[in-house]
Scaffold this motif. Structure first.
Motif: not given
Length: 121
Positions: A110-111, A113-114, A116
């Motif tokens: 998730i980190s 793929a997306n 911050t």
């Protein structure tokens, strides 16, 4: 609203607590303190209990820990029987719990793929 817990749920919770204490106190292995009991599932007739555990050490020692738990399950079962008032103490089946590792892997995916966004200060 009251939650309804079955007797099997209460037995499983107590088994989880007691097995964790026994492993830390009685298991003759230098890495026994790195074992975490994550869950226990007890059959309705209390004849079998699946004990899910994780190990925080290196992956090479996982098999050694699994063998140690398998060898100690008779001893652990006899120690548990001293504190439980059950007609029959469940037979213990140790299962390595992959959910923690899978959660870390999902978090990493998730980190990636997306990511911050960097703050604009």
């Amino acid at each position: 609203m009251a939650k309804h817990f079955t007797r099997a749920d209460r037995v499983a919770q107590q088994l989880q607590k007691d097995i964790a204490e026994l492993i830390r106190a009685e298991l003759d292995h230098p890495r026994a303190s790195l074992i975490t009991i994550t869950d226990v599932e007890v059959t309705r007739d209390y004849s079998h209990a699946k004990v899910f555990y994780t190990f925080l050490g290196e992956e090479t020692a996982r098999e050694e820990i699994a063998d140690k738990l398998e060898a100690a399950k008779g001893f652990l079962r006899s120690q548990l029987a001293r504190g439980f008032k059950l007609f029959k103490m469940p037979e213990l089946h140790f299962v390595y719990d992959l959910s923690v590792e899978q959660g870390v892997q999902l978090d990493q995916l998730i980190s990636r793929a997306n990511p911050t966004p960097a703050s604009d200060e």
